[in-house]
Design a protein around this motif. Structure first.
Motif: not given
Ligand code: NDP
Length: 444
Positions: A27-37
């Motif tokens: 739940e956490i990692l899949t939603t923070i993709a825009p920041v990680v990108d």
């Protein structure tokens, strides 16, 4: 495969048999993709691998003697997950279902929740598979003393500050604190949720439930609405559920159902909270008794049925994964408009998807139930400053923190192009601060 997908795959491989931990990490990692990108330097620094690996996991044996003279042995845990922005902070859960996966999911969530409060606290969680239910006070004391006899060496007011959670209330915190003080000879803020006569804070008992209602009230207000006249269903009848019910009622809502782990009560005239409190807090009894005492109320011998009751607002306040896809679909079909999570991870990933698709305003646990830990941090501030704030002062600070959290997660969701997606907003808003601190600290 993206960086996030690789981290998740590896996490599942390296931590088999930890489904709750996988669920929270997904739940956490899949939603923070825009920041990680946006930050390729995170991958070079192994940031997500470090973020999802606890700094320290402590597991220990807890032997204690019951009233019949028999020796019992339970498992004890403390996961010190992340101290980038402050000392580890998070509750202790005493429940037979406790295992490493559950403590790790709670610890991971706690990192972001604590960050969202805006206060300087890192993430941790602990507990035991001990079941306080049906035990005498002496047995609970013997267990707590044994638990602390190991835990004391790992915690401290500036290192790791545990608190309550399921099965750990004022009584347990008292016994745990007494044993810590005896071993260490230190009267410090090493546990929060303490009694008022020995360093506790006003409002801590009510904080998680009140905070849940404050953030929901703000979400309602931003939509030109309020709690007045709303029908509300609350699962659980413990600390969080009771004070959520109390505050919702004071704002004019009608709470029609609550449950404990055996079954639920439905009272179409509105739950009489003093009777619930008498049964659950004073007598430590079963909620079934409510229907025997209140005319017109009905008891059902199962928990699931509660989600079939038509309501405007649903507040799951018992435990993880209590709302699955079918429960979510039933709530939507019956017109639910708001779901705010008092418990930790009470909705499955599939249930959240149902809410998202149907435009339900969904406030996830790490934002919605952060009022408890926020008030714990206020308790820490009072302890270290040798101060004591009034009920009104603490309550006002709590309310402001919850309103700030709402706007932070709302702004983050908008900034990343997902207006109204508070799962994404909460994960991103919480993560950015922790990631920035971790990057500043180098590879540690
Ligand atoms: P309590 O132990 O006070 O109450 C828990 C309630 O949930 C009880 O009514 C219990 O029923 C019920 N329950 C527990 N397990 C189950 C289950 N498997 N199925 C159905 N019902 C169940 O705990 P809290 O109110 O403190 O905590 C509730 C939730 O809120 C947890 O997820 C906790 O992590 C979260 N939370 C709590 C905070 C706090 O400040 N207390 C802070 C942030 C989150 P029974 O009486 O039968 O045991």
């Amino acid at each position: 495969m993206t960086y996030i997908e690789r981290v998740l795959e590896n996490l599942k491989k390296r931590n088999p048999n930890e489904p709750e931990f996988h669920q929270a990490a997904t739940e956490i990692l899949t939603t923070i993709a825009p920041v990680v990108d946006k930050h390729p330097e995170y991958e070079a620094a192994g940031l997500l691998e470090r973020f999802t690996e606890p700094e320290r996991v402590i597991m220990f044996r807890v032997p204690w003697v019951d009233d019949s003279g028999k020796v019992n042995v339970n498992k004890g845990y403390r996961v010190q997950f992340n101290s980038a922005i402050g000392p580890y902070k998070g509750g202790l859960r005493f429940h037979p279902s406790v295992n490493l996966s559950i403590i790790k999911f709670l610890g991971l969530e706690q990192i972001l929740k604590n960050s969202l409060t805006g206060l300087p606290i890192g993430g941790g969680k602990g507990g035991s598979d001990f079941d306080p239910k049906g035990k005498s006070d002496r047995e609970v004391m013997a267990f707590c003393q044994s638990f602390m006899t190991e835990l004391y060496r790992h915690i401290g007011a500036d290192t790791d500050v545990p608190a309550g959670d399921i099965g750990v209330g004022g009584r347990e915190i008292g016994y745990l604190f007494g044993q810590y003080k005896r071993i260490r000879d230190e009267h410090v803020g090493v546990l929060t949720g303490r009694g008022l006569s020995y360093g506790g804070s006003l409002v801590r008992t009510e904080a998680t439930g009140f905070g849940l209602i404050y953030i929901t009230e703000e979400a309602l207000k931003m939509r030109g609405d309020s709690f007045k006249g709303k029908t509300v269903v609350i699962s659980g009848s413990g600390n969080v559920a009771i004070y959520a019910c109390s505050k919702a009622q004071s704002l004019g809502a009608k709470v029609v159902a609550m449950y404990d782990s055996n079954g639920y009560v439905y009272d179409p005239d509105g739950i009489k909270l003093d009777i619930i409190k008498d049964i659950k807090e004073v007598k430590r009894g079963r909620i079934k008794e409510y229907a025997e005492r209140v005319k017109g109320a009905k008891y059902f011998d199962n928990c699931k049925g509660i989600w079939q009751i038509p309501c405007d607002i649903a507040l799951p306040c018992a435990t993880q994964n209590e709302i699955d896809e079918n429960d979510a679909a039933a709530l939507v079909k019956n017109g639910v408009k708001y779901v705010a999570e008092g418990a930790n991870m009470p909705s499955t990933l599939e249930a959240i998807e149902v809410f998202r698709k149907n435009g339900v305003v969904f406030l996830p646990a790490k934002a919605a139930n952060a009022g408890g830990v926020a008030t714990s941090a206020l308790e820490m501030a009072q302890s270290s400053g040798r101060m004591f704030w009034t009920f009104e002062e603490v309550d006002k600070k709590l309310k402001n923190i919850m309103i700030d959290i709402y706007h932070n997660i709302d702004d983050a969701a908008k900034e990343y192009g997902h207006e109204g997606d508070y799962v994404l907003g909460a994960n991103i808003a919480g993560f950015v601060k922790v990631a920035t601190a971790m990057m500043a600290h180098g590879v540690v």
